[in-house]
Structures are given as C-alpha cells and as structure tokens.
Design a protein around this motif. Structure first.
Motif, PDB file in Angstrom:
ATOM      1  N   LEU A  56       0.804  -1.219   0.000  1.00 56.59           N
ATOM      2  CA  LEU A  56       0.000   0.000   0.000  1.00 56.59           C
ATOM      3  C   LEU A  56       0.840   1.273   0.000  1.00 56.59           C
ATOM      4  CD1 LEU A  56      -2.832  -1.168   2.407  1.00 56.59           C
ATOM      5  CD2 LEU A  56      -3.015  -0.777  -0.063  1.00 56.59           C
ATOM      6  N   PHE A  89       0.327   5.223   1.431  1.00 49.95           N
ATOM      7  CA  PHE A  89       0.155   4.845   2.837  1.00 49.95           C
ATOM      8  C   PHE A  89       1.537   4.696   3.464  1.00 49.95           C
ATOM      9  CE2 PHE A  89      -3.791   3.670   0.852  1.00 49.95           C
ATOM     10  CZ  PHE A  89      -4.742   3.998   1.806  1.00 49.95           C
ATOM     11  N   TYR A 146       1.241   0.535   7.550  1.00 51.55           N
ATOM     12  CA  TYR A 146       0.054  -0.307   7.441  1.00 51.55           C
ATOM     13  C   TYR A 146       0.446  -1.737   7.786  1.00 51.55           C
ATOM     14  CZ  TYR A 146       2.303  -1.318   3.019  1.00 51.55           C
ATOM     15  OH  TYR A 146       3.237  -1.670   2.068  1.00 51.55           O
ATOM     16  N   VAL A 193      -4.970   0.308   8.187  1.00 51.14           N
ATOM     17  CA  VAL A 193      -4.398   1.551   7.674  1.00 51.14           C
ATOM     18  C   VAL A 193      -4.832   2.698   8.579  1.00 51.14           C
ATOM     19  CG1 VAL A 193      -4.318   0.761   5.268  1.00 51.14           C
ATOM     20  CG2 VAL A 193      -6.339   1.981   6.095  1.00 51.14           C
ATOM     21  N   GLU A 209      -4.927   8.731   6.344  1.00 54.01           N
ATOM     22  CA  GLU A 209      -4.305   8.404   5.055  1.00 54.01           C
ATOM     23  C   GLU A 209      -5.325   7.807   4.090  1.00 54.01           C
ATOM     24  OE1 GLU A 209       0.310   7.752   6.423  1.00 54.01           O
ATOM     25  OE2 GLU A 209      -0.848   5.975   5.888  1.00 54.01           O
ATOM     26  N   LEU A 210      -6.237   7.012   4.608  1.00 53.78           N
ATOM     27  CA  LEU A 210      -7.289   6.446   3.769  1.00 53.78           C
ATOM     28  C   LEU A 210      -8.200   7.554   3.247  1.00 53.78           C
ATOM     29  CD1 LEU A 210      -8.732   4.095   2.478  1.00 53.78           C
ATOM     30  CD2 LEU A 210      -9.880   3.660   4.662  1.00 53.78           C
TER      31      LEU A 210
END
Length: 143
Positions: free
Chosen positions: A34, A39, A42, A76, A80-81
């Motif tokens: 990711l 990301f 994670y 995560v 950031e998501l």
C-alpha cells in the motif's frame, strides 16, 4: 505471530473495497504494498476466513466487522485512507465490512489458530489489538 505498532485512528478492512481503481489495485500488488498508494504505515493480513466482528475485550462491545473478498485485510491509518479515497465508506458497502477504531495507541497482531469445524481440521485467523483499546476478532456466533 506478526505485530505492528499504531498510534492514531485506524481502519481495518479488505483493501479491494477501498482502492479506487483496477490500476491502483495492480500497482499496490493487490493490497500487499500500500506504500505505492501513499500509505506510510500499514499492516497486511492474509485472511481467508468468513466474516467476523471486532470486539472490545474490556467492554465486550462490538466495534465493527471485517469481511473480505480478496483474502487480504489491511490495517491503515484513517487519515491516510481519507486522503487517498475520500469516498472510501462507499466501497465497503456496509459498516459490517470494516472496523474503525478512533485514537488507537498500541500493538496490532495476528496469528492463525487450529480449529475443528464439523470434524474437519481447519485454521482461523485471529486479529488482536493491545493498547489503550483492547480488541480481538471473533465470529459473532461465538460471543
């Protein structure tokens, strides 16, 4: 057992639900890398199991669910998501398919355990969080 420390709000779910495009999905090696999508930190978990819930082990309250179609779950950071995919909730289809834990500080680990289902040996994956919020994954019928 695999362990990783987190400090912040986290989302646990199948990355195929929140990755925006097929190109991005291939770029990040189907959720395994990711960092290719921005990301910073994670945890990827091979998760071939049926849908489960995430339960606070102190209060016995269900915090959310986890479900996968790809055989992988990811932990995560929520911020950031949101930055990567502001509409990530739509990809999960249901709140039963993901767990959000706000302001988590601690360690998340996972391991496989041997089980017997209908007389047939099998394995289940157990996800555990230890810190300011303690949690674990389990089947809702086992509560």
């Amino acid at each position: 057992m695999i362990k990783k420390n987190f400090k912040g709000s986290i989302v646990i779910g199948d990355p195929s639900y929140f990755i925006k495009s097929d190109n991005d999905y291939k770029l990040c090696q189907f959720g395994e890398n990711l960092s290719e999508l921005g990301f910073s930190d994670y945890l990827c978990i091979e998760f071939p199991d049926d849908p489960q819930v995430i339960m606070n082990t102190d209060s016995q309250k269900i915090l959310g669910g986890i479900c996968q179609d790809s055989g992988v779950l990811a932990v995560v950071y929520k911020n950031e998501l949101q930055q990567y995919n502001p509409d990530y909730e739509a990809g999960f289809f249901s709140k039963k398919n993901r767990t959000i834990i706000e302001n988590f500080t601690g360690c998340i680990s996972y391991r496989t355990v041997d089980v017997v289902i209908d007389g047939i040996p099998d394995q289940d994956t157990v996800i555990t969080g230890t810190g300011n919020i303690n949690f674990r994954s389990c089947y809702e019928e086992d509560l």
